[in-house]
Design an enzyme around this catalytic site. Structure first.
Site, PDB file in Angstrom:
ATOM      1  N   HIS A   1       0.828  -1.202   0.000  1.00 40.65           N
ATOM      2  CA  HIS A   1       0.000   0.000   0.000  1.00 40.65           C
ATOM      3  C   HIS A   1       0.866   1.256   0.000  1.00 40.65           C
ATOM      4  CE1 HIS A   1       0.896   0.499   4.230  1.00 40.65           C
ATOM      5  NE2 HIS A   1       0.482  -0.744   4.464  1.00 40.65           N
TER       6      HIS A   1
ATOM      7  N   LYS B   1      -4.338   6.512   9.893  1.00 37.69           N
ATOM      8  CA  LYS B   1      -3.288   5.769   9.214  1.00 37.69           C
ATOM      9  C   LYS B   1      -3.918   4.947   8.096  1.00 37.69           C
ATOM     10  CE  LYS B   1       0.059   2.096   9.881  1.00 37.69           C
ATOM     11  NZ  LYS B   1       0.506   0.981  10.677  1.00 37.69           N
TER      12      LYS B   1
ATOM     13  N   CYS C   1       0.409  -7.148  14.876  1.00 35.36           N
ATOM     14  CA  CYS C   1       1.693  -6.501  15.227  1.00 35.36           C
ATOM     15  C   CYS C   1       2.786  -7.547  15.387  1.00 35.36           C
ATOM     16  CB  CYS C   1       1.624  -5.770  16.560  1.00 35.36           C
ATOM     17  SG  CYS C   1       0.565  -4.353  16.644  1.00 35.36           S
TER      18      CYS C   1
ATOM     19  N   HIS D   1      -4.409  -1.923  15.467  1.00 33.70           N
ATOM     20  CA  HIS D   1      -5.234  -2.707  14.543  1.00 33.70           C
ATOM     21  C   HIS D   1      -6.695  -2.775  14.948  1.00 33.70           C
ATOM     22  CE1 HIS D   1      -1.102  -3.954  13.653  1.00 33.70           C
ATOM     23  NE2 HIS D   1      -1.550  -3.906  12.422  1.00 33.70           N
TER      24      HIS D   1
ATOM     25  N   CYS E   1      -5.980  -4.137  20.476  1.00 30.17           N
ATOM     26  CA  CYS E   1      -4.746  -3.506  20.008  1.00 30.17           C
ATOM     27  C   CYS E   1      -5.093  -2.115  19.473  1.00 30.17           C
ATOM     28  CB  CYS E   1      -4.131  -4.350  18.894  1.00 30.17           C
ATOM     29  SG  CYS E   1      -2.952  -3.427  17.907  1.00 30.17           S
TER      30      CYS E   1
ATOM     31  N   HIS F   1       3.926   1.561   2.272  1.00 25.23           N
ATOM     32  CA  HIS F   1       5.088   0.811   1.788  1.00 25.23           C
ATOM     33  C   HIS F   1       5.799   1.596   0.690  1.00 25.23           C
ATOM     34  CE1 HIS F   1       2.677  -2.925   3.116  1.00 25.23           C
ATOM     35  NE2 HIS F   1       3.674  -2.782   3.970  1.00 25.23           N
TER      36      HIS F   1
ATOM     37  N   CYS G   1      -0.903  -9.512  19.931  1.00 25.03           N
ATOM     38  CA  CYS G   1      -1.587  -9.041  18.718  1.00 25.03           C
ATOM     39  C   CYS G   1      -0.911  -9.706  17.532  1.00 25.03           C
ATOM     40  CB  CYS G   1      -1.521  -7.524  18.577  1.00 25.03           C
ATOM     41  SG  CYS G   1      -2.133  -6.995  16.959  1.00 25.03           S
TER      42      CYS G   1
ATOM     43  N   LYS H   1      -4.918  -1.635   5.629  1.00 24.18           N
ATOM     44  CA  LYS H   1      -5.914  -2.477   4.985  1.00 24.18           C
ATOM     45  C   LYS H   1      -7.105  -2.741   5.901  1.00 24.18           C
ATOM     46  CE  LYS H   1      -6.661  -6.354   2.128  1.00 24.18           C
ATOM     47  NZ  LYS H   1      -6.857  -7.629   2.817  1.00 24.18           N
TER      48      LYS H   1
HETATM   49  N1  MSP Z   1       7.904  -6.577   8.740  1.00 24.26           N
HETATM   50  C1  MSP Z   1       7.919  -5.476   9.616  1.00 24.26           C
HETATM   51  C2  MSP Z   1       9.231  -4.698   9.530  1.00 24.26           C
HETATM   52  C3  MSP Z   1      10.454  -5.515   9.812  1.00 24.26           C
HETATM   53  S1  MSP Z   1      11.902  -4.590   9.603  1.00 24.26           S
HETATM   54  C4  MSP Z   1      13.132  -5.553  10.145  1.00 24.26           C
HETATM   55  C5  MSP Z   1       6.785  -4.527   9.262  1.00 24.26           C
HETATM   56  N2  MSP Z   1       6.235  -4.676   8.044  1.00 24.26           N
HETATM   57  S2  MSP Z   1       5.018  -3.808   7.476  1.00 24.26           S
HETATM   58  O1  MSP Z   1       4.745  -4.321   6.167  1.00 24.26           O
HETATM   59  O2  MSP Z   1       3.951  -3.798   8.409  1.00 24.26           O
HETATM   60  O3  MSP Z   1       5.532  -2.341   7.372  1.00 24.26           O
HETATM   61  C6  MSP Z   1       6.655  -2.037   6.576  1.00 24.26           C
HETATM   62  C7  MSP Z   1       7.013  -0.575   6.692  1.00 24.26           C
HETATM   63  O4  MSP Z   1       5.934   0.202   6.179  1.00 24.26           O
HETATM   64  C8  MSP Z   1       7.214  -0.146   8.153  1.00 24.26           C
HETATM   65  O5  MSP Z   1       8.350   0.690   8.270  1.00 24.26           O
HETATM   66  C9  MSP Z   1       5.964   0.626   8.459  1.00 24.26           C
HETATM   67  O6  MSP Z   1       6.157   1.651   9.404  1.00 24.26           O
HETATM   68  C10 MSP Z   1       5.639   1.217   7.099  1.00 24.26           C
HETATM   69  N3  MSP Z   1       4.243   1.582   7.003  1.00 24.26           N
HETATM   70  C11 MSP Z   1       3.147   0.777   7.079  1.00 24.26           C
HETATM   71  N4  MSP Z   1       2.039   1.562   6.981  1.00 24.26           N
HETATM   72  C12 MSP Z   1       2.383   2.855   6.857  1.00 24.26           C
HETATM   73  C13 MSP Z   1       1.723   4.047   6.529  1.00 24.26           C
HETATM   74  N5  MSP Z   1       0.408   4.146   6.439  1.00 24.26           N
HETATM   75  N6  MSP Z   1       2.483   5.130   6.260  1.00 24.26           N
HETATM   76  C14 MSP Z   1       3.846   5.067   6.190  1.00 24.26           C
HETATM   77  N7  MSP Z   1       4.481   3.964   6.476  1.00 24.26           N
HETATM   78  C15 MSP Z   1       3.808   2.930   7.117  1.00 24.26           C
HETATM   79  O7  MSP Z   1       6.470  -3.663  10.058  1.00 24.26           O
END
Ligand code: MSP
Length: 669
Positions: free
Chosen positions: A20, A295, A131, A148, A145, A23, A128, A298
């Site tokens: 998304h 935020k 998380c 979420h 949580c 990411h 959770c 999904k």
């Molecule tokens: N797998 C773990 C990270 C492990 S690092 C050794 C994880 N994955 S995640 O897919 O949930 O998130 C990946 C990255 O995307 C994280 O740095 C997270 O903060 C970022 N984001 C997820 N949603 C976000 C937003 N809505 N806005 C900006 N970044 C956010 O956490």
């Protein structure tokens, strides 16, 4: 950046569903820094990847009716495709299900054990699954949580523990001694405050599911996701080629604020225990929020698909929007309207027009060839880029990418102002013209280079159109001859028709045509004076057949003399919201169009009477009282076959078509 190498990483994403906006944002931010480092010739390594183990993935695979490995294999394709599309220039893509990663994660566990930092105990707590962590009672909100918004599960199990608490003081001392270790400062203070409390040991294994890396010596357990995940930053350097000497410690881990603790307490503690150097910086970005400030996630059903935005605009436009709009380290609300506005003004008007003007003039007036280089006095005296370049990289080093972009845009605008001032379309002497246009192309060479970390494709297109090579920033300024080729606009006015159609789909009631809000009338300029305080503007007295004549400011001074305007009939947008421009009131706008040679010419209403209304056949007008500039822009007027058209239909006075001396496609505004 002190050394001549730069290792930058992002969080590795959970591939439990599709990628998304959050990411995409994180990868683009990191990519900016990686490209900015390469632009300076710094030996750079950029790592991204996927965090493929754990209960969450196992559940997602079960729900999809497949095994976890096939599930993540398929998802990996989707993530990779997005990052390729977004022009992420990673050097490596690590997946935690790869053998190279397993080997290192096991090795790291053994090192922790050899340091006496592992013991077995049992754990009970509220977990959770989303998380992938236990939450303390104070973290729960209504038993759920807080991130979420779903209930936690009570988990009780035997587990291996890592002596995290033992490292609290050492990690705190490190953070205190290294102010740049956590960016931004507010996150650093947050962690330091948390480190005043007791730090409990960390459960690092699970025995209730098996999709993970087995604990060496006890395969009933798998390593807890975070121990597994964090070690990716090092494992990716070990194999296939050992790059650890060259790139460890990492210079910058780019992550979101929700995983701050893992990166600034747990990861450093594990590295200390295992005897590795600590990374130099953890850069923490904010969240991309939806328009209501929540935020994007999904499970909240509010995600905007980055691919959709890319298809509607382009990759570089999305990248530009991310990097320019959201302040580094802060949350930002994603707004397609704002993106569109920046597209029109900053990309279309500032940069796009600059490229078009310069390239057209070189082609029409100099036969397409021009000499560039920093030794041209027009350039070195009027457009010297050193301060801009210095500020750009100072901001990049300070992790203030939005400021770096601002300093670049100041330079773009300064270049436009320079051209307005020198008015090359009026210069007859070829030597002088070559110098002025050479300075313009040289400035665009600087601009393309500095724009390349944010907009690599745009930078490449500028270079191709103007005929110079993109290289390192130090190469800029070397003398060269450029062959300028005809090119299409990089930021074309967007098809409003398609947009209107889309809007119509969303709201079943037929939308009013944006042209119907416009009040365009024939007027006569009775007087034209220089604006006392703005050297681009004339102050015009315009007769629109009303009781009182109007004062209207017009940016035509670079193009016309006052005597060319006095007595002339013009078309006036009469209901534009009145404004005061540097102390002079302006009520309306004289319509004019850009000509390819850079000149701006007022459109011509011919013999029509003063005050006559200008219309388009088939559109009934119901003018707004006070029209905003953006509402005017929703009804784009262009030149076609020597007349002004809206949606291909001519604008007409009662006496005939509204004439314009511009090429087809030129904007009338
Ligand atoms: N797998 C773990 C990270 C492990 S690092 C050794 C994880 N994955 S995640 O897919 O949930 O998130 C990946 C990255 O995307 C994280 O740095 C997270 O903060 C970022 N984001 C997820 N949603 C976000 C937003 N809505 N806005 C900006 N970044 C956010 O956490």
């Amino acid at each position: 950046m002190s050394s001549n190498r730069f290792y930058i990483t992002t969080a590795i994403d959970y591939p439990n569903s599709v990628p998304h906006m959050g990411h995409a944002y994180e990868k683009v931010v990191a990519d900016f820094y990686a490209r900015a480092a390469r632009l300076r010739g710094i030996d750079t390594h950029f790592l991204i990847g996927l965090d493929e183990h754990g209960q969450k993935i196992q559940e997602a695979a079960d729900n999809a009716g497949t095994d976890p490995q096939s599930f993540v294999d398929e998802k990996a394709g989707v993530f990779r495709a997005l990052y390729d599309k977004l022009e992420i220039s990673h050097d490596d893509f690590i997946r935690t299900s790869e053998d190279r990663h397993h080997e290192f994660a096991e090795d790291l566990y053994r090192r922790l054990k050899e340091s006496g930092d592992i013991y077995k105990d049992h754990y009970e707590g509220d977990y959770c699954i989303s998380c992938e962590k236990f939450l303390t009672a104070s973290e729960l909100v209504d038993g759920k949580c807080p991130i979420h918004e779903r209930p936690t599960t009570v988990i009780k199990e035997d587990s291996y523990f890592f002596k995290l608490g033992k490292y609290r003081d050492q990690v705190r001392a490190h953070i205190e001694a290294n102010p740049g270790f956590i960016y931004p400062d507010e996150r650093r203070r947050e962690i330091l405050a948390r480190l005043d409390d007791e730090v409990r040991d960390l459960s690092i294994s699970r025995s209730t599911f098996d999709w993970g890396i087995p604990v060496p010596d006890d395969p009933e357990h798998v390593l807890y996701v975070w121990v597994d995940a964090l070690s990716n930053y090092y494992s990716a350097l070990v194999r296939p080629n050992d790059l650890t000497e060259r790139f460890w410690p990492a210079d910058c881990h780019v992550i979101g604020k929700d995983i701050l603790w893992f990166h600034t307490m747990i990861w450093p503690a594990m590295l200390l225990s295992a005897g590795y150097e600590l990374p130099r910086q953890v850069y923490v970005h904010g969240f991309i929020l939806d328009k209501d400030g929540r935020k994007m996630a999904k499970h909240l059903g509010n995600v905007v698909d980055p691919m959709q935005v890319v298809e509607e605009f382009s990759v570089d436009v999305l990248r530009y929007y991310f990097l320019r709009t959201f302040s580094s380290g802060k949350d930002g609300k994603f707004s397609v309207d704002e993106l569109e506005e920046r597209y029109n003004s900053e990309l279309g008007n500032d940069l796009g027009n600059l490229i078009l003007r310069v390239s057209k003039l070189v082609q029409t007036k100099l036969g397409g060839r021009v000499q560039v280089g920093a030794d041209n006095p027009e350039f070195s005296e009027r457009l010297a880029p050193d301060a801009t370049i210095e500020e750009f990289f100072r901001c990049a080093d300070a992790r203030e990418h939005n400021r770096a972009m601002e300093s670049l845009w100041d330079y773009v605008r300064a270049t436009n102002a320079y051209l307005n001032d020198r008015a090359p379309w009026r210069i007859g002497d070829e030597t002088e013209l070559s110098k002025v246009l050479g300075a313009g192309v040289e400035a665009l060479r600087v601009i393309a280079h500095l724009a390349s970390p944010a907009m690599p494709a745009v930078a490449a297109s500028i270079a191709a159109a103007l005929g110079f090579e993109l290289g390192r920033i130090d190469d800029v300024g070397a003398p060269a001859e450029c062959e300028v080729r005809p090119s299409t606009p990089l930021f074309p006015r967007r098809e409003t028709e398609a947009k209107e159609k889309q809007k119509a789909k969303k709201q079943p009631a037929a939308p009013e045509d944006p042209f119907s809000k416009l009040d365009i009338r024939v007027g006569r300029i009775d007087e034209a004076r220089d604006h006392p305080d703005a050297d681009q503007l004339f102050v015009l007295t315009v007769d629109l057949g009303e009781d009182e004549k109007r004062s209207i400011c017009a940016g035509l001074r670079a193009h016309l003399e006052a005597k060319d305007l006095t007595g002339r009939k013009v078309a006036v947008l009469a209901n534009l919201k009145p404004a005061v421009l540097r102390g002079v009131p302006s009520a309306g706008m004289v319509l004019a169009s850009d000509r390819a040679d850079g000149a701006v010419v007022p459109v011509d209403p011919g013999e029509a009477d003063i005050g006559a209304s200008i219309q388009v056949e088939g559109i009934e007008t119901k003018p707004k009282k006070k029209l905003s500039k953006s509402n005017f822009e929703k009804a784009p007027l262009t030149a076609k076959g020597g007349v002004v058209v809206y949606k291909d239909k001519p604008l007409r006075t009662p006496a005939g078509d509204l004439a314009v001396d511009s090429e087809d496609g030129a904007t009338v505004r």
